[in-house]
Design a protein around this motif. Structure first.
Motif, PDB file in Angstrom:
ATOM      1  N   PRO A   1     -10.449 -52.444  -2.505  1.00  0.00           N
ATOM      2  CA  PRO A   1     -11.545 -53.418  -2.588  1.00  0.00           C
ATOM      3  C   PRO A   1     -12.833 -52.954  -1.919  1.00  0.00           C
ATOM      4  O   PRO A   1     -13.923 -53.188  -2.449  1.00  0.00           O
ATOM      5  CB  PRO A   1     -10.963 -54.648  -1.884  1.00  0.00           C
ATOM      6  CG  PRO A   1      -9.496 -54.536  -2.112  1.00  0.00           C
ATOM      7  CD  PRO A   1      -9.196 -53.071  -2.030  1.00  0.00           C
ATOM      8  N   ALA A   2     -12.731 -52.288  -0.761  1.00  0.00           N
ATOM      9  CA  ALA A   2     -13.942 -51.821  -0.080  1.00  0.00           C
ATOM     10  C   ALA A   2     -14.629 -50.729  -0.888  1.00  0.00           C
ATOM     11  O   ALA A   2     -15.847 -50.768  -1.111  1.00  0.00           O
ATOM     12  CB  ALA A   2     -13.595 -51.313   1.318  1.00  0.00           C
TER      13      ALA A   2
ATOM     14  N   SER B   1     -20.872 -44.777  11.350  1.00  0.00           N
ATOM     15  CA  SER B   1     -21.503 -43.733  10.549  1.00  0.00           C
ATOM     16  C   SER B   1     -21.592 -42.442  11.345  1.00  0.00           C
ATOM     17  O   SER B   1     -21.476 -42.431  12.576  1.00  0.00           O
ATOM     18  CB  SER B   1     -22.912 -44.162  10.118  1.00  0.00           C
ATOM     19  OG  SER B   1     -23.766 -44.251  11.252  1.00  0.00           O
ATOM     20  N   ARG B   2     -21.798 -41.369  10.600  1.00  0.00           N
ATOM     21  CA  ARG B   2     -22.087 -40.068  11.187  1.00  0.00           C
ATOM     22  C   ARG B   2     -22.917 -39.302  10.171  1.00  0.00           C
ATOM     23  O   ARG B   2     -22.441 -38.993   9.077  1.00  0.00           O
ATOM     24  CB  ARG B   2     -20.800 -39.308  11.502  1.00  0.00           C
ATOM     25  CG  ARG B   2     -21.035 -37.904  12.062  1.00  0.00           C
ATOM     26  CD  ARG B   2     -19.715 -37.210  12.331  1.00  0.00           C
ATOM     27  NE  ARG B   2     -19.918 -35.823  12.736  1.00  0.00           N
ATOM     28  CZ  ARG B   2     -18.932 -34.957  12.949  1.00  0.00           C
ATOM     29  NH1 ARG B   2     -17.665 -35.358  12.817  1.00  0.00           N
ATOM     30  NH2 ARG B   2     -19.195 -33.714  13.293  1.00  0.00           N
ATOM     31  N   GLY B   3     -24.161 -39.047  10.528  1.00  0.00           N
ATOM     32  CA  GLY B   3     -25.047 -38.379   9.585  1.00  0.00           C
ATOM     33  C   GLY B   3     -25.229 -39.209   8.328  1.00  0.00           C
ATOM     34  O   GLY B   3     -25.631 -40.372   8.379  1.00  0.00           O
ATOM     35  N   ARG B   4     -24.898 -38.616   7.185  1.00  0.00           N
ATOM     36  CA  ARG B   4     -25.034 -39.303   5.901  1.00  0.00           C
ATOM     37  C   ARG B   4     -23.723 -39.916   5.418  1.00  0.00           C
ATOM     38  O   ARG B   4     -23.574 -40.218   4.235  1.00  0.00           O
ATOM     39  CB  ARG B   4     -25.570 -38.322   4.848  1.00  0.00           C
ATOM     40  CG  ARG B   4     -27.026 -37.928   5.077  1.00  0.00           C
ATOM     41  CD  ARG B   4     -27.520 -36.894   4.088  1.00  0.00           C
ATOM     42  NE  ARG B   4     -28.948 -36.666   4.267  1.00  0.00           N
ATOM     43  CZ  ARG B   4     -29.904 -37.295   3.599  1.00  0.00           C
ATOM     44  NH1 ARG B   4     -29.580 -38.195   2.682  1.00  0.00           N
ATOM     45  NH2 ARG B   4     -31.175 -37.039   3.832  1.00  0.00           N
ATOM     46  N   VAL B   5     -22.798 -40.115   6.331  1.00  0.00           N
ATOM     47  CA  VAL B   5     -21.487 -40.679   5.996  1.00  0.00           C
ATOM     48  C   VAL B   5     -21.319 -42.021   6.698  1.00  0.00           C
ATOM     49  O   VAL B   5     -21.531 -42.128   7.907  1.00  0.00           O
ATOM     50  CB  VAL B   5     -20.353 -39.723   6.419  1.00  0.00           C
ATOM     51  CG1 VAL B   5     -18.994 -40.325   6.088  1.00  0.00           C
ATOM     52  CG2 VAL B   5     -20.522 -38.366   5.747  1.00  0.00           C
ATOM     53  N   VAL B   6     -20.935 -43.057   5.942  1.00  0.00           N
ATOM     54  CA  VAL B   6     -20.636 -44.369   6.517  1.00  0.00           C
ATOM     55  C   VAL B   6     -19.210 -44.756   6.136  1.00  0.00           C
ATOM     56  O   VAL B   6     -18.652 -44.240   5.164  1.00  0.00           O
ATOM     57  CB  VAL B   6     -21.624 -45.460   6.033  1.00  0.00           C
ATOM     58  CG1 VAL B   6     -23.047 -45.120   6.434  1.00  0.00           C
ATOM     59  CG2 VAL B   6     -21.520 -45.667   4.529  1.00  0.00           C
ATOM     60  N   VAL B   7     -18.622 -45.657   6.915  1.00  0.00           N
ATOM     61  CA  VAL B   7     -17.268 -46.139   6.627  1.00  0.00           C
ATOM     62  C   VAL B   7     -17.286 -47.653   6.491  1.00  0.00           C
ATOM     63  O   VAL B   7     -18.148 -48.339   7.056  1.00  0.00           O
ATOM     64  CB  VAL B   7     -16.264 -45.719   7.722  1.00  0.00           C
ATOM     65  CG1 VAL B   7     -15.939 -44.245   7.622  1.00  0.00           C
ATOM     66  CG2 VAL B   7     -16.787 -46.063   9.116  1.00  0.00           C
ATOM     67  N   CYS B   8     -16.315 -48.175   5.739  1.00  0.00           N
ATOM     68  CA  CYS B   8     -16.218 -49.617   5.523  1.00  0.00           C
ATOM     69  C   CYS B   8     -14.756 -50.002   5.351  1.00  0.00           C
ATOM     70  O   CYS B   8     -13.875 -49.142   5.245  1.00  0.00           O
ATOM     71  CB  CYS B   8     -17.036 -50.039   4.298  1.00  0.00           C
ATOM     72  SG  CYS B   8     -16.534 -49.233   2.758  1.00  0.00           S
ATOM     73  N   GLY B   9     -14.488 -51.310   5.340  1.00  0.00           N
ATOM     74  CA  GLY B   9     -13.127 -51.788   5.136  1.00  0.00           C
ATOM     75  C   GLY B   9     -12.163 -51.267   6.184  1.00  0.00           C
ATOM     76  O   GLY B   9     -12.513 -51.094   7.357  1.00  0.00           O
ATOM     77  N   ASP B  10     -10.931 -50.995   5.760  1.00  0.00           N
ATOM     78  CA  ASP B  10      -9.908 -50.499   6.683  1.00  0.00           C
ATOM     79  C   ASP B  10     -10.314 -49.179   7.329  1.00  0.00           C
ATOM     80  O   ASP B  10      -9.931 -48.893   8.466  1.00  0.00           O
ATOM     81  CB  ASP B  10      -8.576 -50.302   5.947  1.00  0.00           C
ATOM     82  CG  ASP B  10      -7.886 -51.619   5.620  1.00  0.00           C
ATOM     83  OD1 ASP B  10      -8.301 -52.656   6.162  1.00  0.00           O
ATOM     84  OD2 ASP B  10      -6.931 -51.606   4.819  1.00  0.00           O
ATOM     85  N   ALA B  11     -11.054 -48.349   6.608  1.00  0.00           N
ATOM     86  CA  ALA B  11     -11.478 -47.054   7.159  1.00  0.00           C
ATOM     87  C   ALA B  11     -12.356 -47.229   8.388  1.00  0.00           C
ATOM     88  O   ALA B  11     -12.413 -46.352   9.252  1.00  0.00           O
ATOM     89  CB  ALA B  11     -12.223 -46.245   6.096  1.00  0.00           C
TER      90      ALA B  11
ATOM     91  N   SER C   1     -17.943 -55.656   3.599  1.00  0.00           N
ATOM     92  CA  SER C   1     -18.428 -54.402   4.196  1.00  0.00           C
ATOM     93  C   SER C   1     -18.647 -53.345   3.124  1.00  0.00           C
ATOM     94  O   SER C   1     -19.568 -52.530   3.226  1.00  0.00           O
ATOM     95  CB  SER C   1     -17.440 -53.898   5.250  1.00  0.00           C
ATOM     96  OG  SER C   1     -16.199 -53.531   4.678  1.00  0.00           O
ATOM     97  N   GLY C   2     -17.812 -53.344   2.076  1.00  0.00           N
ATOM     98  CA  GLY C   2     -17.994 -52.390   0.992  1.00  0.00           C
ATOM     99  C   GLY C   2     -19.321 -52.582   0.281  1.00  0.00           C
ATOM    100  O   GLY C   2     -20.028 -51.613  -0.020  1.00  0.00           O
TER     101      GLY C   2
END
Length: 405
Positions: free
Chosen positions: A28-29, A278-288, A306-307
């Protein structure tokens, strides 16, 4: 061809080889992130290690906030509509509360997740299944410039993107790359139990929530046509006790004679307050990202919301021409998460601590105090949230503060 035209041709070829947004994980995210970025007109690649549809350990409850975060026109594949909740305290003090209006719906995750992915594809996202991400690189020989992220797949293939969204679960590669920190890990065990029509009819439109014998634990029965989803969850560390709770719970319900079609387990993980998103150009959402409600461990609405935010801000990160602007957009995403879902998680942590210490008090309040039941119904329908209740109702604030002590 002139050297100038040749250079321009190479630039166009290189640009077309770089995706605007790559999303890792098609739950889902991830599907929500891919949809949000694709709707914005960006080139989006959605990567999933499994073949779809695939089973996921999950109760499958769709509360109001989940429904409101779905793509416009999305038809929920509901297996049941819930109008009644039976509460029990480790099998005792059983009481059922009913509502004329639907409280929430129930879905099976394989159908639900596949439908969300289909919406992302309709919006323009490209899907690749059966591919595993080994690592993400933002520096080094695989990265052609500072605006690009390299997503390295099993087998050695490299996919390039201007922004990456990690939605590959709480134990995924992208969360590890970002450095997500966790402060709550729980073990959920679940059984999908096919039952005869007479048993299914008894459960139609009604769920059971049992406050369990271990601190912070609870069990559930969610009816889905001719199958009952029966599960329990508790803090990780006593796997044998959690398994015993599930076995006793199933036996107590009179379901021990029916063979489960699926038995599964899953760890849920909540982020710590200071965990990066986030780190640089990477973001995380959901369970991650460790985003879920700490008390109920409800994760679908957190994943969808969040997704969507991750997809929207990934578009801005992809457009950033330097590291400073990319970081600014990533921080804006983190602020949006913390200002909304983060506040809800904070109240959820307080509720979990209270529940761990005084499950009987919560049971008595929910089953015997009408305003508490109305608040529960409002939360499930999405007309309010725990955080909103505490913020706007002085009595709720005082009661929670008193029980905190």
């Amino acid at each position: 061809m002139s050297s100038e035209n040749a250079d321009a041709g190479r630039e166009n070829e290189e640009s077309s080889a770089v995706w605007d947004v790559v999303v890792v994980g098609a739950g889902p995210a991830g599907a929500s992130a891919a949809y949000a970025a694709a709707v914005a007109g960006r080139r989006v690649l959605l990567l999933e290690k499994a073949e779809l549809p695939r089973y996921k350990t999950c109760g499958g409850g769709i509360i109001g906030f989940s429904r409101d975060a779905l793509p416009p026109g999305f038809e929920l594949p509901l297996k049941d509509r819930i109008h009644a909740v039976t509460f029990s305290l480790d099998g005792k003090f059983v009481r059922t509360r009913r509502s004329r209006r639907m409280l929430f719906g129930l879905i099976n995750r394989p159908e639900f997740d596949a439908g969300l992915v289909e919406e992302a594809q309709k919006a323009g996202a490209e899907l690749r299944t059966g591919v595993s991400v080994v690592r993400v690189e933002q520096h080094g020989p695989a990265v052609p410039d500072r605006r690009t992220v390299a997503v390295v797949l099993a087998g050695g293939e490299t996919v390039l993107a201007r922004a990456v969204v990690g939605a590959d679960g709480s134990a995924g590669r992208i969360g590890a790359h970002v450095g997500v920190k966790l402060d709550q890990v729980d073990l959920g065990l679940e059984a999908e139990i096919p039952v005869p029509a007479t048993v299914a009819e008894d459960w139609a439109g009604r769920v059971l929530i049992d406050w369990g014998p271990m601190p912070g634990s609870y069990g559930w029965v969610f009816p889905k046509g001719d199958t009952l989803t029966v599960g329990v969850i508790s803090a990780r560390g006593d796997g044998a006790g959690t398994k015993r709770y599930l076995e006793d719970f199933i036996a107590r319900l009179g379901l021990a004679g029916f063979e489960p079609s699926i038995s599964s387990g899953h760890l849920t993980r909540c982020r710590s307050d200071d965990s990066p998103l986030s780190r640089g150009r990477v973001v995380v959402c959901g369970d991650a990202a460790g985003l879920l409600e700490p008390w109920t461990r409800e994760g679908i609405s957190f994943a969808l919301r969040s997704g969507r935010l991750a997809g929207e801000w990934a578009v801005r990160i992809a457009e950033a021409h330097d590291a400073v602007d990319a970081r600014r957009q990533a921080l804006n995403y983190a602020f949006a998460i913390k200002a909304g879902l983060g506040v809800e998680m904070g109240v959820g942590r307080r509720m979990l601590k209270l529940f761990e210490r005084r499950p009987g008090v919560l049971h008595a309040v929910l089953t015997g105090f009408r305003p508490a039941w109305k608040a529960f119904a409002g939360i499930t329908r999405g007309t309010t949230s725990l955080a909103e209740l505490v913020r706007t109702h002085p009595l709720a604030q005082r009661a929670l503060s008193a029980m905190d002590r």
